[in-house]
Design an enzyme around this catalytic site. Structure first.
Site, PDB file in Angstrom:
ATOM      1  N   ASP A   1       0.860  -1.184   0.000  1.00  0.00           N
ATOM      2  CA  ASP A   1       0.000   0.000   0.000  1.00  0.00           C
ATOM      3  C   ASP A   1       0.901   1.240   0.000  1.00  0.00           C
ATOM      4  O   ASP A   1       2.126   1.150   0.155  1.00  0.00           O
ATOM      5  CB  ASP A   1      -0.938  -0.032   1.222  1.00  0.00           C
ATOM      6  CG  ASP A   1      -2.152   0.837   1.024  1.00  0.00           C
ATOM      7  OD1 ASP A   1      -3.163   0.619   1.706  1.00  0.00           O
ATOM      8  OD2 ASP A   1      -2.093   1.743   0.160  1.00  0.00           O
TER       9      ASP A   1
HETATM   10  C1  GLC Z   1      -4.397   4.329  -0.071  1.00  0.00           C
HETATM   11  C2  GLC Z   1      -5.248   3.144   0.340  1.00  0.00           C
HETATM   12  C3  GLC Z   1      -5.336   2.076  -0.698  1.00  0.00           C
HETATM   13  C4  GLC Z   1      -5.192   2.682  -2.087  1.00  0.00           C
HETATM   14  C5  GLC Z   1      -3.775   3.211  -2.181  1.00  0.00           C
HETATM   15  C6  GLC Z   1      -3.467   3.801  -3.563  1.00  0.00           C
HETATM   16  O1  GLC Z   1      -3.719   4.842   1.037  1.00  0.00           O
HETATM   17  O2  GLC Z   1      -4.974   2.532   1.588  1.00  0.00           O
HETATM   18  O3  GLC Z   1      -6.587   1.426  -0.507  1.00  0.00           O
HETATM   19  O4  GLC Z   1      -5.416   1.711  -3.081  1.00  0.00           O
HETATM   20  O5  GLC Z   1      -3.517   4.191  -1.171  1.00  0.00           O
HETATM   21  O6  GLC Z   1      -4.202   4.962  -3.771  1.00  0.00           O
END
Ligand code: GLC
Length: 721
Positions: free
Chosen positions: A250
């Site tokens: 993430d």
């Molecule tokens: C965010 C989220 C995740 C998302 C990622 C990319 O912080 O936790 O669900 O897909 O960043 O945007």
């Protein structure tokens, strides 16, 4: 032509391999171009088909190896056309709603050059303080599993090479929804048994459905941050389940291992994460700098592991057809929603509303004077969280939509308060306008900015200003119907019994006002059900339908008031005082999982099982459960029949019931239909601990219910002959 991945990997330098294991967290245009020229493996969507093609052109034509890039984006419930939020979709108890969202989303996204969406979120949660419950499907592993598979099928379609398919991403692996106190990003501590039964199950279902990627959770689980969680990322996901896709970290989740305090620095974080099973690092840490120097060296990070990660990434690109067709036809790309897609979104939205209470105020009369009040009378904030800046707009307010839907009604519109502010004057105006109305519709709720990521709330009541409006109108004797717009179950105790009706509409997306108006008028009959329990108080959380038995179940509750203490402690009831309850709450939640009313009524009759006793082998052949549902009212409507199983005696404590099937059926007035379910041995199995999933002979109860009535039958599973 099929690329020989092993031959390609054999040609790659260490630096070229590391660059395939990277997506930079939303770079600016210049940074993106520099990274593409360096040979980075993935990028976030540059917001147009033309720019996506240019990114691919640089990767394919201006780098030594010419490897196309993955183009990722959070298409959570729509790219341009916005569908109801995932929690709202779960409320439909109709996985076709989720699949439709994913199909339209994939069509719009892929045509514009997106090849990878970071969706669906399949985190189960029992804590509505957590803002991200809006992105998931609910509190139940079975329902979440069905919706996970539906979303994967919708996003990935018949083949990942298709021009309307994108790679799905199951997230956030795992138990992100178990964060203590419902506080986002907080640590979770879960037994292996519950981890298997509840949190892992929807991911297993999504992997079984063929999901191409999985995203690691920010959080630590039982002391191990998931971005370094080798036992689960590799041990369970890749080795035990045979997942051959890509695990992506993430945003900055790898670098945050330093914050977690399990590595001294980012170098250690990258090594720990990739060794644990993360294949692509998402964040600012660039694994190869602008001088081409690698952040980690082969003697710090196993080249075998790196080669495996690179192979997974290249295999995904091959599955997407990117080596053969890296470009999209920009002239045919979606640049926005269409009337057809808007209509599909509205139809989906109409299946997601839940009629929580109704004393007769709904559906609305088609004439007379009705006051529409509250911040959602005119607010356009219906898209919900996790929509991109280029999403289609909500074209009308609820005030516009109800006036169009019920033109003969003499509508009066007044805000009465804002989302978070009210004055005596604004409330007084609403009250005085209500005096002239036959009925008041109060449209209130959570604006989307307090729903979603980083939006945990310690108090999940309606904002105080909006509660003041409801009370002021009720104090003045108005007959009130509430339209409740929300990203999560709310605590509604202080006003729910004062109003005549409550229609929960979640955040319904691009066509929300039209869908709500058609439901208020009765043109659409609400058929949704509560997918996540509504607690009576924050102090009751976690509260969920499948709670485990205790040694002291309570039969009554609420002993706080002096006159009821005697009731509990008097000679006739001491056996219920020392039981599992709250002194200051009635027993049970405000609205249970599966609750929901309709503008018509239904009856369940003739519940039957194909047999009442059988062995495990016979059960493997399948057991049939069937019930007849009749629409006993005067208008067409949808009933949702849920099938639960209770294991009456087992080697470990069991939930009082577990969902094992559901079916939504549309019936004309007077019409009956047989609703059937198939149960097999897997439906009766449970995890005895973190490693053994068992099926134990004994007595079971099978229950069918539709939120209004239930029928139960006994089932005996016999020892093998
Ligand atoms: C965010 C989220 C995740 C998302 C990622 C990319 O912080 O936790 O669900 O897909 O960043 O945007």
């Amino acid at each position: 032509m099929t690329v020989d991945l092993d031959a390609l990997i054999a040609r790659m330098t260490w630096e070229q391999k590391l660059l395939q294991l990277q997506i930079v967290w939303r770079p600016d245009a210049a940074e993106r171009e520099a990274l593409l020229r360096r040979g980075i493996g993935s990028t976030f969507w540059p917001p147009s088909a033309e720019e996506a093609n240019e990114a691919q052109r640089i990767a394919v034509e201006e780098t030594e190896l010419g490897i196309p890039v993955l183009v990722g984006l959070d298409v959570i419930h729509g790219q341009f056309t916005i569908f109801p939020t995932p929690l709202a979709q779960a409320a439909s108890f109709d996985p076709a709603v989720a699949e439709l969202d994913a199909r339209v989303s994939a069509s719009e996204a892929r045509s514009a050059g997106v090849t990878w969406t970071f969706s669906p979120m399949v985190d189960v949660s029992r804590d509505p303080r957590w803002g991200r419950v809006v992105e998931g499907f609910d509190e139940d592993a079975y329902l979440a599993s069905v919706f996970a598979a539906a979303k994967v099928a919708g996003y990935q379609g018949r083949a990942l090479t298709a021009g309307d398919s994108v790679a799905a991403c199951l997230k956030h692996f795992v138990a992100y929804g178990a964060g203590e106190a419902g506080r986002d990003y907080n640590s979770a501590d879960v037994s292996d048994r519950r981890l298997r039964e509840l949190y892992l199950e929807p991911f297993r279902a999504g992997v079984e459905a063929g999901a191409a990627t999985v995203m690691a959770a920010f959080t630590s689980l039982n002391g191990t941050p998931m971005h370094a969680g080798r036992a689960l990322l590799t041990g369970v996901l890749k080795d035990e389940w045979g997942f051959d896709g890509v695990v992506v970290g993430d945003a900055d989740g790898v670098a945050q291992l330093v914050q977690h305090g399990i590595v001294p620095d980012e170098r250690g974080a990258v090594i720990a994460a990739i060794e644990a099973g993360v294949d692509i690092v998402m964040g600012g840490t660039v694994l190869v700098d602008s001088d081409g120097v690698a952040f980690v060296s082969p003697d710090e990070l196993s080249e075998e592991r790196v080669d495996d990660a690179v192979r997974r990434v290249l295999r995904l690109k091959q599955r997407l057809g990117l080596f053969e067709h890296p470009y999209v036809d920009a002239s045919a790309a979606s640049h926005g929603t269409t009337e057809r897609y808007r209509d599909l979104s509205r139809q989906a939205a109409e299946r997601c509303t839940v009629l929580l209470t109704n004393g007769g105020a709904l559906p609305l009369p088609d004439r007379g004077r009705i006051l529409l009040a509250g911040p959602y009378a005119r607010s356009l904030d219906h898209l919900g969280t996790w929509v991109q800046h280029f999403a289609s707009t909500v074209r009308e307010s609820l005030a516009d939509a109800v006036a169009a839907e019920l033109p003969a009604v003499d509508w009066d519109i007044v805000d009465g308060c804002g989302f978070f502010d009210a004055t005596d004057a604004s409330l007084g105006e609403a009250v005085s306008r209500a005096a002239d109305a036959d009925l008041v519709v109060v449209a209130v709720g959570e604006p989307s900015r307090i729903s979603g990521e980083a939006s945990s709330r310690a108090d999940i009541t309606l904002p105080e200003a909006q509660r003041r409006l409801i009370h002021a109108l009720c104090d003045a004797g108005a007959r009130v119907a509430v339209v409740l717009v929300t990203g999560r179950p709310l605590v509604v105790e202080d006003w729910i019994d004062r109003v005549d009706a409550v229609l929960c509409v979640w955040h319904l997306g691009s066509e929300a006002p039209a869908a709500i108006a058609r439901t208020l008028s009765g043109r659409a009959n609400p058929g949704g059900r509560v997918p996540m329990t509504f607690p009576r108080a924050v102090g009751q959380i976690p509260v969920h339908y499948d709670h485990e038995r205790t040694g002291r179940p309570a039969r009554t509750g609420r002993a706080l008031l002096p006159e009821t203490i005697a009731e509990f402690t008097g000679p006739n009831n001491t056996d219920d005082y020392y039981t599992s309850k709250f002194l200051d709450l009635p027993l049970g939640p405000r609205f249970d999982f599966g609750h929901g009313l309709s503008y018509t009524t239904f009856a369940l009759e003739g519940f039957s099982l194909s047999t009442e006793a059988l062995t495990a082998d016979e059960l493997d052949a399948g057991l049939r459960a069937e019930v007849t549902v009749t629409n006993t009212g005067d208008r067409a409507g949808d009933d949702v029949v849920l099938l639960f199983v209770t294991d009456e005696v087992a080697s470990v404590t069991q939930p009082v019931r577990r969902l094992r099937g559901f079916s939504r059926v549309t019936l004309a007035p007077g019409e009956s239909a047989a609703v059937g379910f198939r149960l097999d041995a897997d439906d009766l199995r449970f995890w005895a601990d973190g490693s053994r999933r068992v099926l134990e002979p004994g007595e079971f109860t099978v229950t069918v219910g539709d939120g209004t009535s239930e029928q139960r039958l006994a089932l005996r599973l016999e020892e093998a002959a």
